[in-house]
Motif scaffolding. Structure first.
Motif, PDB file in Angstrom:
ATOM      1  N   LYS A   1       0.825  -1.207   0.000  1.00 23.57           N
ATOM      2  CA  LYS A   1       0.000   0.000   0.000  1.00 23.57           C
ATOM      3  C   LYS A   1       0.862   1.261   0.000  1.00 23.57           C
ATOM      4  CE  LYS A   1      -0.508   0.121   5.056  1.00 23.57           C
ATOM      5  NZ  LYS A   1      -1.491   0.135   6.171  1.00 23.57           N
ATOM      6  N   HIS A   2       2.111   1.133   0.459  1.00 25.06           N
ATOM      7  CA  HIS A   2       3.013   2.281   0.500  1.00 25.06           C
ATOM      8  C   HIS A   2       3.524   2.654  -0.898  1.00 25.06           C
ATOM      9  CE1 HIS A   2       2.932   2.010   4.818  1.00 25.06           C
ATOM     10  NE2 HIS A   2       3.334   0.746   4.771  1.00 25.06           N
ATOM     11  N   SER A   3       3.292   1.778  -1.875  1.00 24.15           N
ATOM     12  CA  SER A   3       3.716   2.059  -3.249  1.00 24.15           C
ATOM     13  C   SER A   3       2.681   2.871  -4.017  1.00 24.15           C
ATOM     14  CB  SER A   3       3.982   0.738  -3.998  1.00 24.15           C
ATOM     15  OG  SER A   3       5.008   0.006  -3.383  1.00 24.15           O
ATOM     16  N   ILE A   4       1.507   3.091  -3.388  1.00 23.18           N
ATOM     17  CA  ILE A   4       0.406   3.774  -4.082  1.00 23.18           C
ATOM     18  C   ILE A   4       0.210   5.167  -3.488  1.00 23.18           C
ATOM     19  CG2 ILE A   4      -2.052   3.686  -4.620  1.00 23.18           C
ATOM     20  CD1 ILE A   4      -1.814   0.606  -4.325  1.00 23.18           C
ATOM     21  N   ARG A   5       0.193   6.154  -4.346  1.00 23.33           N
ATOM     22  CA  ARG A   5       0.067   7.532  -3.907  1.00 23.33           C
ATOM     23  C   ARG A   5      -0.901   8.300  -4.809  1.00 23.33           C
ATOM     24  NH1 ARG A   5       6.529   8.997  -3.076  1.00 23.33           N
ATOM     25  NH2 ARG A   5       6.994   7.298  -1.616  1.00 23.33           N
ATOM     26  N   MET A   6      -1.351   9.425  -4.277  1.00 22.82           N
ATOM     27  CA  MET A   6      -2.150  10.343  -5.091  1.00 22.82           C
ATOM     28  C   MET A   6      -1.232  11.074  -6.057  1.00 22.82           C
ATOM     29  SD  MET A   6      -5.267  11.796  -5.419  1.00 22.82           S
ATOM     30  CE  MET A   6      -6.091  11.675  -3.836  1.00 22.82           C
ATOM     31  N   LEU A   7      -1.732  11.399  -7.234  1.00 24.77           N
ATOM     32  CA  LEU A   7      -0.970  12.246  -8.143  1.00 24.77           C
ATOM     33  C   LEU A   7      -0.556  13.521  -7.410  1.00 24.77           C
ATOM     34  CD1 LEU A   7      -3.017  12.010 -11.474  1.00 24.77           C
ATOM     35  CD2 LEU A   7      -0.639  11.308 -11.164  1.00 24.77           C
ATOM     36  N   PRO A   8       0.650  14.017  -7.606  1.00 28.69           N
ATOM     37  CA  PRO A   8       1.109  15.214  -6.880  1.00 28.69           C
ATOM     38  C   PRO A   8       0.431  16.484  -7.394  1.00 28.69           C
ATOM     39  CG  PRO A   8       2.761  14.539  -8.467  1.00 28.69           C
ATOM     40  CD  PRO A   8       1.690  13.483  -8.499  1.00 28.69           C
ATOM     41  N   ILE A   9      -0.835  16.607  -7.052  1.00 28.08           N
ATOM     42  CA  ILE A   9      -1.641  17.742  -7.530  1.00 28.08           C
ATOM     43  C   ILE A   9      -1.249  18.997  -6.758  1.00 28.08           C
ATOM     44  CG2 ILE A   9      -3.986  18.654  -7.732  1.00 28.08           C
ATOM     45  CD1 ILE A   9      -4.910  15.688  -7.835  1.00 28.08           C
ATOM     46  N   GLU A  10      -0.958  20.066  -7.473  1.00 32.41           N
ATOM     47  CA  GLU A  10      -0.592  21.329  -6.831  1.00 32.41           C
ATOM     48  C   GLU A  10      -1.799  22.228  -6.620  1.00 32.41           C
ATOM     49  OE1 GLU A  10       2.538  23.488  -8.624  1.00 32.41           O
ATOM     50  OE2 GLU A  10       4.065  21.996  -8.167  1.00 32.41           O
ATOM     51  N   ASP A  11      -2.663  22.305  -7.638  1.00 38.91           N
ATOM     52  CA  ASP A  11      -3.785  23.247  -7.579  1.00 38.91           C
ATOM     53  C   ASP A  11      -5.044  22.621  -8.156  1.00 38.91           C
ATOM     54  OD1 ASP A  11      -2.369  25.874  -6.774  1.00 38.91           O
ATOM     55  OD2 ASP A  11      -1.174  25.152  -8.457  1.00 38.91           O
ATOM     56  N   ILE A  12      -6.189  23.107  -7.670  1.00 39.97           N
ATOM     57  CA  ILE A  12      -7.498  22.630  -8.128  1.00 39.97           C
ATOM     58  C   ILE A  12      -8.391  23.840  -8.380  1.00 39.97           C
ATOM     59  CG2 ILE A  12      -9.570  21.312  -7.510  1.00 39.97           C
ATOM     60  CD1 ILE A  12      -7.869  19.564  -5.737  1.00 39.97           C
ATOM     61  N   ARG A  13      -9.211  23.754  -9.396  1.00 39.16           N
ATOM     62  CA  ARG A  13     -10.243  24.766  -9.619  1.00 39.16           C
ATOM     63  C   ARG A  13     -11.487  24.076 -10.156  1.00 39.16           C
ATOM     64  NH1 ARG A  13     -11.029  26.578 -14.989  1.00 39.16           N
ATOM     65  NH2 ARG A  13      -9.456  25.822 -16.482  1.00 39.16           N
ATOM     66  N   ILE A  14     -12.607  24.777 -10.139  1.00 41.07           N
ATOM     67  CA  ILE A  14     -13.873  24.198 -10.596  1.00 41.07           C
ATOM     68  C   ILE A  14     -14.548  25.157 -11.555  1.00 41.07           C
ATOM     69  CG2 ILE A  14     -15.232  25.152  -8.679  1.00 41.07           C
ATOM     70  CD1 ILE A  14     -16.829  22.495  -8.707  1.00 41.07           C
ATOM     71  N   GLU A  15     -15.203  24.617 -12.554  1.00 43.30           N
ATOM     72  CA  GLU A  15     -15.864  25.435 -13.572  1.00 43.30           C
ATOM     73  C   GLU A  15     -17.308  24.980 -13.717  1.00 43.30           C
ATOM     74  OE1 GLU A  15     -14.987  25.731 -18.174  1.00 43.30           O
ATOM     75  OE2 GLU A  15     -13.471  26.858 -17.040  1.00 43.30           O
ATOM     76  N   SER A  16     -18.211  25.943 -13.812  1.00 39.11           N
ATOM     77  CA  SER A  16     -19.635  25.637 -13.970  1.00 39.11           C
ATOM     78  C   SER A  16     -20.118  26.076 -15.349  1.00 39.11           C
ATOM     79  CB  SER A  16     -20.461  26.339 -12.883  1.00 39.11           C
ATOM     80  OG  SER A  16     -21.843  26.150 -13.107  1.00 39.11           O
ATOM     81  N   LYS A  17     -20.908  25.226 -15.985  1.00 37.28           N
ATOM     82  CA  LYS A  17     -21.486  25.567 -17.285  1.00 37.28           C
ATOM     83  C   LYS A  17     -22.724  26.444 -17.124  1.00 37.28           C
ATOM     84  CE  LYS A  17     -20.031  21.044 -19.014  1.00 37.28           C
ATOM     85  NZ  LYS A  17     -20.507  19.715 -19.473  1.00 37.28           N
ATOM     86  N   VAL A  18     -23.214  26.555 -15.897  1.00 38.02           N
ATOM     87  CA  VAL A  18     -24.421  27.341 -15.614  1.00 38.02           C
ATOM     88  C   VAL A  18     -24.019  28.724 -15.116  1.00 38.02           C
ATOM     89  CG1 VAL A  18     -26.493  27.502 -14.193  1.00 38.02           C
ATOM     90  CG2 VAL A  18     -25.749  25.280 -15.065  1.00 38.02           C
ATOM     91  N   ARG A  19     -24.624  29.758 -15.676  1.00 35.80           N
ATOM     92  CA  ARG A  19     -24.362  31.135 -15.249  1.00 35.80           C
ATOM     93  C   ARG A  19     -25.625  31.693 -14.595  1.00 35.80           C
ATOM     94  NH1 ARG A  19     -18.973  31.275 -15.269  1.00 35.80           N
ATOM     95  NH2 ARG A  19     -18.103  30.610 -17.267  1.00 35.80           N
ATOM     96  N   SER A  20     -25.450  32.307 -13.445  1.00 39.90           N
ATOM     97  CA  SER A  20     -26.589  32.871 -12.726  1.00 39.90           C
ATOM     98  C   SER A  20     -26.178  34.175 -12.068  1.00 39.90           C
ATOM     99  CB  SER A  20     -27.098  31.886 -11.666  1.00 39.90           C
ATOM    100  OG  SER A  20     -28.067  32.480 -10.841  1.00 39.90           O
ATOM    101  N   GLU A  21     -27.092  35.132 -12.030  1.00 36.87           N
ATOM    102  CA  GLU A  21     -26.826  36.378 -11.326  1.00 36.87           C
ATOM    103  C   GLU A  21     -27.044  36.228  -9.824  1.00 36.87           C
ATOM    104  OE1 GLU A  21     -28.881  39.752 -12.840  1.00 36.87           O
ATOM    105  OE2 GLU A  21     -27.692  39.874 -14.667  1.00 36.87           O
ATOM    106  N   LYS A  22     -27.686  35.115  -9.423  1.00 40.77           N
ATOM    107  CA  LYS A  22     -27.953  34.908  -8.001  1.00 40.77           C
ATOM    108  C   LYS A  22     -26.764  34.300  -7.261  1.00 40.77           C
ATOM    109  CE  LYS A  22     -32.987  34.326  -8.251  1.00 40.77           C
ATOM    110  NZ  LYS A  22     -34.103  33.414  -7.925  1.00 40.77           N
ATOM    111  N   TYR A  23     -25.937  33.531  -7.975  1.00 35.69           N
ATOM    112  CA  TYR A  23     -24.807  32.881  -7.319  1.00 35.69           C
ATOM    113  C   TYR A  23     -23.730  32.569  -8.354  1.00 35.69           C
ATOM    114  CZ  TYR A  23     -26.650  28.564  -9.329  1.00 35.69           C
ATOM    115  OH  TYR A  23     -27.089  27.612 -10.208  1.00 35.69           O
TER     116      TYR A  23
END
Length: 549
Positions: A128-150
């Motif tokens: 199990k010590h041979s398995i790791r998460m990809l060395p991710i530095e940064d994360i962001r999220i994108e929405s296809k929905v646009r709203s003036e409320k949020y």
């Protein structure tokens, strides 16, 4: 001899020239193979793909790892939505309302499934010590929905420490919008996630500044901005609530990004555009208590409620022109603002709690509402509530309509006014002052308002993936005992709702045999009982939220 030396020098110089690539540019220090996938010596092509629950997990193998002691495997994050951990709050630092939802990046069962899949593929046990998460530095999220409320904050956020849970923030225009968004995440997680994509990068560089034009058409496409210009055709400085400013900035920043940034290899945060817009509009924070009468006349107010200064003025007129009984009732209405609303915002079962608070609030107002209405009618002061001739008491055809109008005024006053011991004053809340001077000279939609320098982020090894909603559990993604525990809680909740319905029906039957005055008293008591019973259901749901968090 001199000729031989000269010839040697010329040949050696020519050799250096060719070695340098045929030009005089300095050598590149950072090699491409040391970035992104190259930094961990992993091919971007997955070694195997594991089907876990109802989604796929990509597993990558470190290249050149011959013996088992040095082998390394990397996996993509689980990104499992945790609907029941969704919360809402007011961010006092940014003075905005936020809904926060979380995703599970990894957990022990996830690692175990990956270890089993890799061991099966290789035909031998893999540590199990041979398995790791990809060395991710940064994360962001994108929405296809646009709203003036949020809107969902679409900006790179560090994931350097690789916690098991990662949170995303949704900024809302009002607290009510936050409650609605949170409710939809909890009850319709698949619909919510269908419009979202998560991007994660193994390496991100801010490498370029670009000149970007903000044009008048970018502003015109905001409905709020158009209304503002029409309402105030000559004023240079105007005031508006923070929520309205945020709505307008969101629309304008999206317009600028979609029309001016064409290169898909670059990413720019809407916050980058907003900061320049606020400089252009000379945005200043102003407290409501600092606004004078003339300043209130320059306030752009789009809410359904009456403007706070108008509501507060009416409340003082009612107080000054009527008897002691009305004054006492009016103060009780304003001073007895229920703390249950504040408590409900801290509760995980936020929607149902808010409804309970609203019911209790109506019960508190009932007797005082009758007293205030009766005194206004008896003293001939009903015109204070309906100052417009077109909506005078002649236009209101029933007692219920008049009391509904009065209730609306009192609820607006509860939101924006308060009793300071001598008179009613406007509650302190945040407003903004902006300047429209930069837009007054625009003659066409293509008029350039400003030319700004913006930072663009070039990303290396960027991957995108949807947020996963497992079919086995919408809450904790196969956590042991979670499903069975959830069923037990649901049964208790169903029992609570059944009791509410049964007792309410009994009260309605009793009311049919009572006089009008007795029925009114029972109505107030009924609302209170309904609230207490409903709160039992809320408590159960709250316990469920705490235990599963």
């Amino acid at each position: 001899m001199d000729q031989l030396v000269s010839c040697f020098v010329l040949k050696f110089t020519y050799f250096l020239f060719l070695a340098g690539g045929g030009h005089g540019a300095p050598p590149t220090v950072t090699k491409s193979e040391t970035l992104g996938w190259g930094a961990i010596e992993v091919s971007p092509n997955a070694f195997i793909s594991l089907e876990y629950d109802n989604f796929h997990v990509s597993i990558y193998k470190k290249e050149g790892s011959g013996d088992s002691s040095s082998e390394r495997f990397y996996c993509s994050p689980a990104l499992i939505l945790q609907p029941n951990s969704t919360t809402t709050h007011r961010n006092y630092f940014t003075e905005t309302f936020e809904t926060v939802f979380e995703v599970k990046m990894w957990y022990p069962e996830y690692w175990k499934a990956i270890q089993t899949a890799v061991s099966s593929e290789l035909g031998r046990n893999v540590s199990k010590h041979s398995i790791r998460m990809l060395p991710i530095e940064d994360i962001r999220i994108e929405s296809k929905v646009r709203s003036e409320k949020y809107y969902i904050a679409n900006e790179w956020t560090s994931y350097a420490n690789q916690p098991s849970t990662f949170a995303f923030r949704i900024t809302c225009s009002t607290n009510e919008t936050c409650i609605e968004v949170a409710d939809n995440i909890r009850h319709h997680p698949k619909v919510f996630t269908s419009s979202l994509e998560v991007f994660y990068s193994l390496q991100t560089h801010r490498t370029e500044k670009r000149s970007v034009e903000i044009k008048f058409q970018h502003m015109q496409r905001s409905e709020l901005f158009g209304k503002m210009l029409r309402k105030f055709p000559n004023e240079e400085k105007i005031y508006l609530p923070v929520a309205d400013l945020k709505k307008m900035e969101l629309v304008v920043s999206n317009n600028v990004i979609t029309t001016e940034i064409q290169n898909e290899n670059f990413f720019i945060s809407s916050d980058e555009v907003v900061s320049h817009l606020e400089e252009l509009m000379e945005v200043e924070k102003v407290g409501s208590s600092d606004l004078t009468h003339d300043m209130w006349d320059a306030v752009f107010w789009t809410a359904k409620n009456a403007r706070p200064d108008i509501t507060t003025k009416i409340m003082n007129e009612i107080y000054d022109k009527n008897d002691r009984h009305l004054r006492d009732a009016l103060k009780r209405v304003m001073i007895s603002t229920s703390s249950q609303v504040a408590d409900s915002e801290r509760s995980s079962a936020i929607v149902l709690t808010t409804r309970v608070a609203a019911s209790s609030e109506s019960a508190i107002l009932f007797e005082d509402l009758r007293t205030i209405w009766s005194s206004l009618k008896a003293n001939g002061n009903w015109g204070i509530v309906c100052p417009d001739k077109n909506t005078s008491q002649a236009g209101l055809k029933s007692v219920n309509e008049e009391q509904s109008r009065l209730r609306s005024l009192l609820m607006d006053a509860r939101q924006f006014s308060m009793w300071d011991g001598e008179k009613f004053v406007i509650k302190p809340f945040q407003m903004t002052k902006i300047s429209l001077a930069a837009f007054r000279g625009a003659t066409t939609s293509t008029t350039v308002i400003a030319n700004i320098q913006m930072k663009l982020a070039r990303t290396t090894s960027e991957l995108k993936t949807p947020i996963n909603v497992p079919k086995t559990s919408a809450y904790e993604g196969e956590m042991p005992g979670q499903v069975q525990y959830g069923k037990q809680i649901s049964l208790l909740d169903a029992f609570a709702r059944s009791e509410i319905s049964r007792i309410s029906e009994t009260l309605r039957e009793i009311k049919t045999n009572l006089s009008e005055s007795e029925a009114l008293v029972l109505s107030a008591a009924s609302l209170k009982i309904d609230g207490q019973l409903a709160n039992f259901s809320v408590t159960i749901q709250g316990i469920f939220a705490l235990e599963t968090a």
